[in-house]
Write an enzyme that holds these catalytic residues in place. Structure first.
Site, PDB file in Angstrom:
ATOM      1  N   SER A  70       0.835  -1.196   0.000  1.00 21.55           N
ATOM      2  CA  SER A  70       0.000   0.000   0.000  1.00 21.55           C
ATOM      3  C   SER A  70       0.876   1.254   0.000  1.00 21.55           C
ATOM      4  CB  SER A  70      -0.954  -0.046   1.193  1.00 21.55           C
ATOM      5  OG  SER A  70      -1.965   0.931   1.080  1.00 21.55           O
ATOM      6  N   ASP A  83      -9.803  -4.743  -4.348  1.00 27.59           N
ATOM      7  CA  ASP A  83      -9.088  -3.593  -3.789  1.00 27.59           C
ATOM      8  C   ASP A  83      -9.344  -2.344  -4.629  1.00 27.59           C
ATOM      9  OD1 ASP A  83      -7.308  -1.836  -2.641  1.00 27.59           O
ATOM     10  OD2 ASP A  83      -5.506  -2.915  -3.298  1.00 27.59           O
ATOM     11  N   HIS A  98      -7.724  -5.387  -0.137  1.00 28.57           N
ATOM     12  CA  HIS A  98      -6.582  -4.578   0.282  1.00 28.57           C
ATOM     13  C   HIS A  98      -6.136  -5.034   1.675  1.00 28.57           C
ATOM     14  CE1 HIS A  98      -4.096  -1.028  -0.270  1.00 28.57           C
ATOM     15  NE2 HIS A  98      -4.280  -0.729   1.007  1.00 28.57           N
TER      16      HIS A  98
END
Length: 299
Positions: free
Chosen positions: A142, A237, A267
């Site tokens: 991320s 995601d 995610h």
């Protein structure tokens, strides 16, 4: 939320995520690796590191520098113990996860500076860390994927040389177009990363005086000459297209890039193996990729 409320919520979440009870979700560390905490002094600040080492390997080992996720406003190195300890034991390698500074106290580009400066400092002192300075990779999830990608871009010209980069569901665009991707629209209500949280992260970590293109890997004019990349994405995601488009750009500029999408994953799934079964095959793929590039010269 005020800055103080953001900090209090982050501290509470980090304490919960680092607890023994949370291991049901975040996964148990590999018993063949030991985990130590260390400090590193950089100009004007001291950062804490979470160092994973195999218990039985000898000699200098490859270095994998790891960056946790959290939108630059949250997260902690401990949330990646399941993945990092496994890579340390099985590669084998020294896996160092960085407690980089976070917004709102430390907005971008400070977390990026922490990542690159830590990389340089570790490689400059291989004896202290027990690493092979010629076998180094960066990895992030991320927002940590942003740091890893930007570290690779800077190392391309300033060093040190890298052999690989692993970007797990990375954020590659922090410009105004950050949310202008089909996967954002399709997965806007996904609870692991709702659109409101994504916007809040950007508001808190990108100051008005900063050109967001400077911290957006996808906005760089050239992605040529970078180390081979593995980009892992999740079908559910919102940021899936950040990774997909980045791989397209890497390939267009001649960089070796592999893309894998786990269609039923969300995610953060590599930080929640107790909830998302896809974390295990993804971990195997990451391990194989890193072994292939970090140990390529070994018999």
């Amino acid at each position: 939320m005020t800055d103080d409320q953001v900090i209090a919520a982050r501290d509470k979440a980090n304490r919960a995520g680092s607890s023994r009870a949370a291991r049901v979700v975040t996964g148990l560390p590999d018993r063949r690796a030991r985990i130590e905490e260390a400090a590193i002094d950089l100009p004007g600040r001291r950062l804490m590191l979470r160092v994973h080492r195999p218990k039985k390997a000898a000699g200098r080992l490859p270095l994998i520098l790891s960056f946790h996720g959290g939108g630059f406003i949250a997260g902690t190195a401990a949330q990646n113990d399941w993945l990092n300890s496994h890579l340390a034991a099985r590669c084998p390698a020294v896996v160092v996860s960085v407690e980089y500074r976070l917004a709102p106290q430390h907005p971008l580009p400070r977390p990026i500076e922490d990542g690159y400066d830590t990389l340089v400092r570790l490689v400059a002192d291989p004896a202290r860390w027990g690493i092979d300075p010629g076998a180094v990779a960066v990895m992030g999830e991320s927002a940590g994927g942003t740091i890893a990608a930007l570290a690779a871009l800077r190392a391309r010209t300033d060093g040190p040389p890298l052999r690989a980069q692993v970007l797990n569901y990375p954020s590659t665009d922090w410009t105004e177009s950050m949310t202008a991707y089909p996967s954002i629209t399709a997965n806007a209500d996904n609870p692991t990363l709702p659109l409101s949280r994504l916007r809040a992260s950007r508001n808190l970590c990108v100051p008005p005086t900063l050109d967001p293109r400077s911290v957006s890997p996808i906005a760089f004019d050239s992605l040529a000459g970078l180390p081979p990349a593995l980009v892992v994405t999740a079908g559910l995601d919102p940021l899936a297209d950040h990774g997909h488009r980045y791989v397209e750009r890497l390939r267009e500029d001649g960089t070796d890039a592999r893309l894998t999408c786990y269609p039923r994953a969300t995610h953060t799934f590599l930080s929640t193996p107790g909830l998302v079964p896809a974390a295990r095959p993804a971990r195997r793929e990451i391990l194989a990729f890193l072994r292939g590039h970090l140990l390529a010269d070994q018999p």
